[in-house]
Design an enzyme around this catalytic site. Structure first.
Site, PDB file in Angstrom:
ATOM      1  N   ASP A   1     -53.574 -13.765   8.083  1.00 30.47           N
ATOM      2  CA  ASP A   1     -52.276 -14.327   7.703  1.00 30.47           C
ATOM      3  C   ASP A   1     -52.216 -15.828   7.988  1.00 30.47           C
ATOM      4  O   ASP A   1     -52.866 -16.311   8.910  1.00 30.47           O
ATOM      5  CB  ASP A   1     -51.169 -13.586   8.466  1.00 30.47           C
ATOM      6  CG  ASP A   1     -49.817 -13.708   7.789  1.00 30.47           C
ATOM      7  OD1 ASP A   1     -49.746 -14.242   6.666  1.00 30.47           O
ATOM      8  OD2 ASP A   1     -48.814 -13.274   8.392  1.00 30.47           O
TER       9      ASP A   1
ATOM     10  N   ASN B   1     -47.409  -7.417  -1.504  1.00 29.38           N
ATOM     11  CA  ASN B   1     -47.713  -8.780  -1.981  1.00 29.38           C
ATOM     12  C   ASN B   1     -47.545  -8.947  -3.500  1.00 29.38           C
ATOM     13  O   ASN B   1     -47.500 -10.075  -4.001  1.00 29.38           O
ATOM     14  CB  ASN B   1     -49.128  -9.217  -1.558  1.00 29.38           C
ATOM     15  CG  ASN B   1     -49.261  -9.533  -0.086  1.00 29.38           C
ATOM     16  OD1 ASN B   1     -50.312  -9.340   0.523  1.00 29.38           O
ATOM     17  ND2 ASN B   1     -48.201 -10.022   0.540  1.00 29.38           N
TER      18      ASN B   1
HETATM   19  C1  IPE Z   1     -49.769  -9.248   5.435  1.00 28.69           C
HETATM   20  O1  IPE Z   1     -49.317 -10.560   5.368  1.00 28.69           O
HETATM   21  C2  IPE Z   1     -50.690  -8.970   4.306  1.00 28.69           C
HETATM   22  C3  IPE Z   1     -51.933  -9.733   4.294  1.00 28.69           C
HETATM   23  C4  IPE Z   1     -52.364 -10.539   5.217  1.00 28.69           C
HETATM   24  C5  IPE Z   1     -52.744  -9.502   3.124  1.00 28.69           C
HETATM   25  P1  IPE Z   1     -47.900 -10.938   4.723  1.00 28.69           P
HETATM   26  O2  IPE Z   1     -47.762 -12.394   4.917  1.00 28.69           O
HETATM   27  O3  IPE Z   1     -47.810 -10.404   3.363  1.00 28.69           O
HETATM   28  O4  IPE Z   1     -46.896 -10.117   5.639  1.00 28.69           O
HETATM   29  P2  IPE Z   1     -45.375 -10.379   5.995  1.00 28.69           P
HETATM   30  O5  IPE Z   1     -44.650 -10.503   4.701  1.00 28.69           O
HETATM   31  O6  IPE Z   1     -45.327 -11.651   6.785  1.00 28.69           O
HETATM   32  O7  IPE Z   1     -44.971  -9.199   6.820  1.00 28.69           O
HETATM   33  C1  IPE Z   2     -52.090 -14.268   3.984  1.00 26.22           C
HETATM   34  O1  IPE Z   2     -51.544 -15.530   3.921  1.00 26.22           O
HETATM   35  C2  IPE Z   2     -52.818 -13.884   2.715  1.00 26.22           C
HETATM   36  C3  IPE Z   2     -52.058 -12.987   1.834  1.00 26.22           C
HETATM   37  C4  IPE Z   2     -50.967 -12.340   2.149  1.00 26.22           C
HETATM   38  C5  IPE Z   2     -52.593 -12.794   0.498  1.00 26.22           C
HETATM   39  P1  IPE Z   2     -50.058 -15.777   3.432  1.00 26.22           P
HETATM   40  O2  IPE Z   2     -50.087 -16.115   1.990  1.00 26.22           O
HETATM   41  O3  IPE Z   2     -49.182 -14.629   3.811  1.00 26.22           O
HETATM   42  O4  IPE Z   2     -49.674 -17.057   4.286  1.00 26.22           O
HETATM   43  P2  IPE Z   2     -48.264 -17.401   4.903  1.00 26.22           P
HETATM   44  O5  IPE Z   2     -47.856 -16.245   5.755  1.00 26.22           O
HETATM   45  O6  IPE Z   2     -47.337 -17.610   3.757  1.00 26.22           O
HETATM   46  O7  IPE Z   2     -48.519 -18.636   5.683  1.00 26.22           O
HETATM   47 MG    MG Z   3     -48.036 -14.225   5.436  1.00 26.91          MG
END
Ligand code: IPE
Ligand code: IPE
Ligand code: MG
Length: 219
Positions: free
Chosen positions: A9, A57
């Protein structure tokens, strides 16, 4: 440690802090994954599972979703030779029918080509723990936990010993709900693209100091 799982993340925030498009953060994240695989191999870890795209996502912008799908497809195409050479068995968990047919067949081909590898990279794609459990329940005909686990996407893969989540968030976001029953968790504020050898070592060191009782008594 046999199995490390990572909720990768913070890619978006990494990019935003640099005034770059979010997709650049995901690219940097793919490079961090490449490095992490090498740290794991060097440390004797046998399974690395990474959360790359959740069932939730899909709610993101069409631009981000299609960018991520392209990135996955190019990761597969560009890594094929190295994965085979380095003995990495590639496997995907998640609701793969959500993915384009092209991506599904690229995944199946890579799984087949790498099936003899002795290090396993599991990529969670359009993955949700609840979704996985529901799909397993539809197949389930047995009565035991072991028989149920064999219906999950992770059949044959040991449960994760340690689950790392980067970027400071402290929640599972629907990752490996069944499999994490006795996993240790490690949270770090470091954003995924910045997760380097020193951070990896810190996570493994923290794990080494945990006492895993699995419901049993202290000696
Ligand atoms: C969890 O991260 C999913 C991945 C890292 C692929 P998200 O960024 O989607 O999760 P939330 O929305 O902060 O819970
Ligand atoms: C995690 O990074 C990767 C995916 C969920 C695909 P994020 O895209 O959630 O990054 P933040 O949380 O917005 O920084
Ligand atoms: Mg995230």
């Amino acid at each position: 440690m046999e199995h490390l799982a990572v909720i990768m993340d913070g890619n978006g925030r990494w990019a935003e802090r640099r005034h770059l498009p979010r997709l650049m953060g995901h690219r940097a994240g793919a490079e961090a994954l490449d490095r992490c695989m090498h740290y794991c191999k060097a440390a004797g870890v046998k399974y690395l599972t990474v959360y790359a795209f959740s069932t939730e996502n899909w709610k993101r912008s069409e631009e981000e979703v299609s960018g991520l799908m392209k990135l996955l497809s190019s990761f597969i195409a560009s890594k094929e030779k190295t994965l085979v050479k380095e003995g990495v068995r590639f496997r995907v968990i998640g609701r793969r029918t959500d993915l384009s047919e092209k991506l599904q067949s690229e995944i199946a081909a890579l799984e087949e080509k790498t099936k003899d590898g002795d290090f396993t990279l599991v990529v969670a794609l359009s993955y949700g723990g609840r979704d996985e459990i529901v799909r397993a329940a539809m197949k389930f005909k047995g009565a035991t936990e072991e028989e149920f686990a064999a219906c999950l996407d992770t059949a044959g893969i040991p449960d994760p010993d340690l689950i790392v989540r980067t970027s400071g968030e402290q929640r599972t976001s629907n990752f490996l709900l069944w499999q994490s029953a006795y996993s240790e968790y490690y949270f770090t504020p470091v954003l995924w693209p910045d997760f380097d050898q020193a951070e990896f070592d810190k996570a493994l060191d923290a794990f080494a100091h945990r006492e895993r009782r699995m419901g049993g008594r202290l000696k």
